[in-house]
Structures are given as structure tokens and as C-alpha cells.
Scaffold this motif. Structure first.
Motif, mmCIF file in Angstrom:
data_model
loop_
_atom_site.group_PDB
_atom_site.id
_atom_site.type_symbol
_atom_site.label_atom_id
_atom_site.label_comp_id
_atom_site.label_asym_id
_atom_site.label_seq_id
_atom_site.Cartn_x
_atom_site.Cartn_y
_atom_site.Cartn_z
ATOM 1 N N THR A 15 0.841 -1.202 0.000
ATOM 2 C CA THR A 15 0.000 0.000 0.000
ATOM 3 C C THR A 15 0.869 1.243 0.000
ATOM 4 O OG1 THR A 15 -0.125 -0.023 2.423
ATOM 5 C CG2 THR A 15 -1.874 -1.156 1.225
ATOM 6 N N ALA A 16 0.286 2.346 -0.459
ATOM 7 C CA ALA A 16 1.013 3.614 -0.506
ATOM 8 C C ALA A 16 0.048 4.755 -0.217
ATOM 9 C CB ALA A 16 1.667 3.810 -1.876
ATOM 10 N N VAL A 17 0.544 5.734 0.544
ATOM 11 C CA VAL A 17 -0.240 6.926 0.864
ATOM 12 C C VAL A 17 0.650 8.135 0.684
ATOM 13 C CG1 VAL A 17 -1.511 8.173 2.645
ATOM 14 C CG2 VAL A 17 -1.683 5.681 2.515
ATOM 15 N N ASP A 18 0.210 9.094 -0.143
ATOM 16 C CA ASP A 18 0.981 10.317 -0.343
ATOM 17 C C ASP A 18 0.297 11.463 0.382
ATOM 18 O OD1 ASP A 18 3.085 11.813 -1.213
ATOM 19 O OD2 ASP A 18 2.777 11.428 -3.347
ATOM 20 N N ARG A 19 1.061 12.503 0.657
ATOM 21 C CA ARG A 19 0.514 13.593 1.470
ATOM 22 C C ARG A 19 -0.518 14.439 0.740
ATOM 23 N NH1 ARG A 19 6.172 14.957 1.761
ATOM 24 N NH2 ARG A 19 6.838 15.996 -0.146
ATOM 25 N N ASP A 20 -0.636 14.279 -0.592
ATOM 26 C CA ASP A 20 -1.643 15.042 -1.325
ATOM 27 C C ASP A 20 -3.001 14.356 -1.338
ATOM 28 O OD1 ASP A 20 -1.209 12.927 -3.001
ATOM 29 O OD2 ASP A 20 -0.583 14.108 -4.734
ATOM 30 N N GLY A 21 -3.122 13.227 -0.627
ATOM 31 C CA GLY A 21 -4.398 12.524 -0.545
ATOM 32 C C GLY A 21 -4.532 11.347 -1.473
ATOM 33 N N MET A 22 -3.531 11.092 -2.310
ATOM 34 C CA MET A 22 -3.566 9.922 -3.185
ATOM 35 C C MET A 22 -3.186 8.668 -2.401
ATOM 36 S SD MET A 22 -4.563 10.565 -6.270
ATOM 37 C CE MET A 22 -4.053 9.030 -7.047
ATOM 38 N N VAL A 23 -3.914 7.585 -2.652
ATOM 39 C CA VAL A 23 -3.594 6.289 -2.048
ATOM 40 C C VAL A 23 -3.569 5.244 -3.156
ATOM 41 C CG1 VAL A 23 -4.690 6.942 0.128
ATOM 42 C CG2 VAL A 23 -6.002 5.658 -1.568
#
Length: 343
Positions: free
Chosen positions: A321-329
Motif C-alpha cells: 500500500t502507498a499513501v501520499d501527502r496530497d491525498g492519493m492512495v
């Protein structure tokens, strides 16, 4: 996926990375020298990586560290997988070499008119430097692409590489990500509130069409998915993304999980979807620091390293899994087959 290679804070090659992940001991953090950060913070750096020593003097005089990491890692893998001229390269990044971009911009403002910048630095100030130079260095004339996907680079490069292979645009694809550490990058990360210890490295996978029937396959890509948490509900977006990518996967099929962050939100989301506990969880951020774009690919290769020594991994599923600070997962589901990386 028929092979993988890494250049990480544990050292050069998959063997060093695999040993480090299996030990569970974080790679050493050291202070680097950098004009852009008056008091350099400790960071997880690739040890003993001098560009000219590793790649030679020809063509490396102005090469940035990120490009060198990528060229070296693709070279490790190319020597093993037998790539031909139609092989493509797809690399993820955050923004390229921040240090080179800062330096080139500063020169354009401070050097005497007519702004005598170093023209040899210009190609390395561009975001696509690592992918372009990796292809040119190793004679790969297939599609060449850079994806500025940040922490979702692992998902993005696998999805893009899959499209290239399905459209028969390439016979195989080197798909991975690279991130260098510098004081310039640290300044930007602190400016946006990132307090994690930083790291650097490169990780590359080699993908071929499944129809080739390659018996030496490491893993098969089952599904990839992304979501945008436009309402700020990141966990809910990740749960929805996982439900999409895990359709048809039974809970007891899931062997391991790789998470991009250092909190428990991602693993909790997986448990919410599967309703079960996952014992094997790889968190590259705890081992090699926040490596930005490379974190997702390090997560997958970390799972491969653990699966290599496991009796119950073959044929089962791993989730990253991946989560970026701009709200993309995002999430990736792979089925584990053979798992040995390039030593």
C-alpha cells in the motif's frame, strides 16, 4: 516480474538489502556534507557510493547522485535478465535531483552575465534524467518514461509497464524508482512538515508478459489500484482501493503486507478489508528511512526478501500500500512465485 535489484542504505545489490530486511535492524544513519543545509541531519545514505568509482569517469563528471543510483541498479539487473534492445525503462521519482535543480537555478542568478551556468548540468536538472540516462547507458531503445508519482511511484510504474507490455510496445520493462538524498531535498521536506528521517536508494523490477511462460518468475502482478481522498478521509479511500484490488482474493491467501508509512493506518485498513491479522509486515520507512518515490518498490522487494526464506509463501498473495501527502492512495497485489533477487 522475473527479477529485482536494489541499491539501498544496506548496500549495493539485492543480497545486502534482503539481509537487512530479514534482520529487522535499521540501516545506519550518517551525516552528509551539503552546502544547502548548514547542519546536515542524519540520513540513511547508500554507503560507499562514489559515482566515478562505481560507474567510471566517462560521462559522469556532472552526473547527479540519483541518476547514478538508477544507472547502477538497472545495470545490476540487466546483467541477469537478458534484456534486448526493445526493452523499456519506466522510473518513478518525486521531482528528480533537487540538489542539481537548486544549484543550476542558483548559478543562473549569481554567476556573471550572460549567466555562465554549467551546460553539462542541464540534462541532470531535468526530471527524466535518471530514466533517460539509464536507457542510454545500457543500450535500451524501447519506451522510456519518467513518472513523477511520489510515494505512489510503485503503483504507477507497475501500471504503466503493464500497459506497455499489453500493447506490445516493449519486450520487457525495467520498472522502478529512484530518490537521492541531499540537503536541498531535506529543506523541502521539512518545509511541508515531514519530520521523518530521510533515506535514499533505487529499486528496479524486470517485467515480461505473462504469456512468455517464464519459469523463473519472481511474482505475478494481480491488480493495481488508486484512489483520491478528496474529502480528507485517507483511510476510507485506502479501504475502498483495497476492496477493488483484492476482489477474488480470500483472506487466507494473503501472506504479507508492505506499507509506505510508519504509523498503523495502512495495516489497519488491510485488516478492515480482510478481517484477519497479517503477521509479515514490511515497513521500509523504519529500516531505510523515508525514501520518497522508492518506498513502494522497496516494500515489494522487502516482501520478496522475506518470502525467499519462507516455506509457505509460494503461490500466495502479497499486498503493498502507498499513501501520499496530497491525498492519493494506492495498492498493489502480487502473487508470489520464485523470489530470488540479483546478488
Amino acid at each position: 516480474m522475473t527479477g529485482w535489484a536494489t541499491t539501498s542504505p544496506y548496500g549495493r545489490g539485492a543480497g545486502a538489502f534482503a539481509d537487512g530486511v530479514r534482520s529487522g535492524v535499521p540501516a545506519p544513519a550518517v551525516r552528509g556534507a551539503d552546502d544547502w543545509f548548514p547542519e546536515p541531519e542524519p540520513a540513511h545514505l547508500v554507503p560507499d557510493f562514489d559515482i566515478e568509482d562505481v560507474l567510471g569517469r566517462k560521462g559522469t563528471g556532472s552526473m547527479d547522485r540519483g541518476t547514478a543510483l538508477a544507472v547502477h541498479t538497472v545495470g545490476l539487473l540487466r546483467a541477469e535478465v537478458g534484456a534486448d534492445g526493445r526493452t523499456g525503462v519506466v522510473l518513478g521519482t518525486t521531482s528528480g535531483s533537487t540538489l542539481t535543480q537548486f544549484g543550476f537555478t542558483a548559478d543562473s542568478l549569481t554567476r556573471r552575465r550572460p549567466y555562465f551556468v554549467n551546460p553539462a548540468q542541464m540534462p541532470f536538472a531535468l526530471m527524466n534524467s535518471a530514466a533517460a540516462r539509464s536507457a542510454g547507458w545500457h543500450g535500451l531503445t524501447g519506451p522510456n518514461t519518467t513518472l513523477a508519482a511520489g510515494r505512489l511511484s510503485g503503483v504507477a510504474v507497475l501500471r504503466y509497464a503493464g500497459r506497455l507490455l499489453r500493447a506490445r510496445r516493449a519486450s520487457g520493462v525495467f520498472a522502478g524508482a529512484v530518490e537521492e538524498h541531499s540537503g536541498a531535498r531535506a529543506l523541502l521536506e521539512r518545509e511541508v512538515g515531514n519530520t521523518a528521517r530521510l533515506g535514499e536508494g533505487a529499486a528496479v523490477l524486470f517485467l515480461r508478459p505473462a504469456s512468455n511462460g517464464n519459469r523463473s518468475a519472481v511474482a505475478e502482478v494481480v491488480a493495481t489500484g488508486t484512489r483520491l481522498a478528496a474529502d480528507g478521509e485517507v483511510r476510507r479511500a485506502l479501504v475502498e482501493c483495497l476492496r477493488q484490488t483484492l476482489v477474488g482474493v480470500a483472506p487466507d491467501e494473503v501472506w504479507g503486507l508492505a506499507v509506505s508509512g510508519m504509523d498503523t493506518m495502512e495495516s489497519d485498513a488491510v485488516r478492515e478489508v480482510l478481517g484477519t491479522r497479517i503477521d509479515r509486515v514490511v515497513a521500509p520507512g523504519r529500516l531505510v528511512g523515508d525514501t520518497g518515490a522508492v518506498g513502494g518498490v522497496f516494500g515489494l522487494t522487502g516482501l520478496f526478501a522475506l518470502a525467499e526464506r519462507s516455506d509457505d509463501a509460494h503461490g500466495r498473495v502479497a499486498v503493498a500500500t502507498a499513501v501520499d501527502r496530497d491525498g492519493m492512495v494506492g495498492s498493489v497485489v502480487v502473487r508470489l512465485l520464485g523470489v530470488r533477487g540479483v546478488r
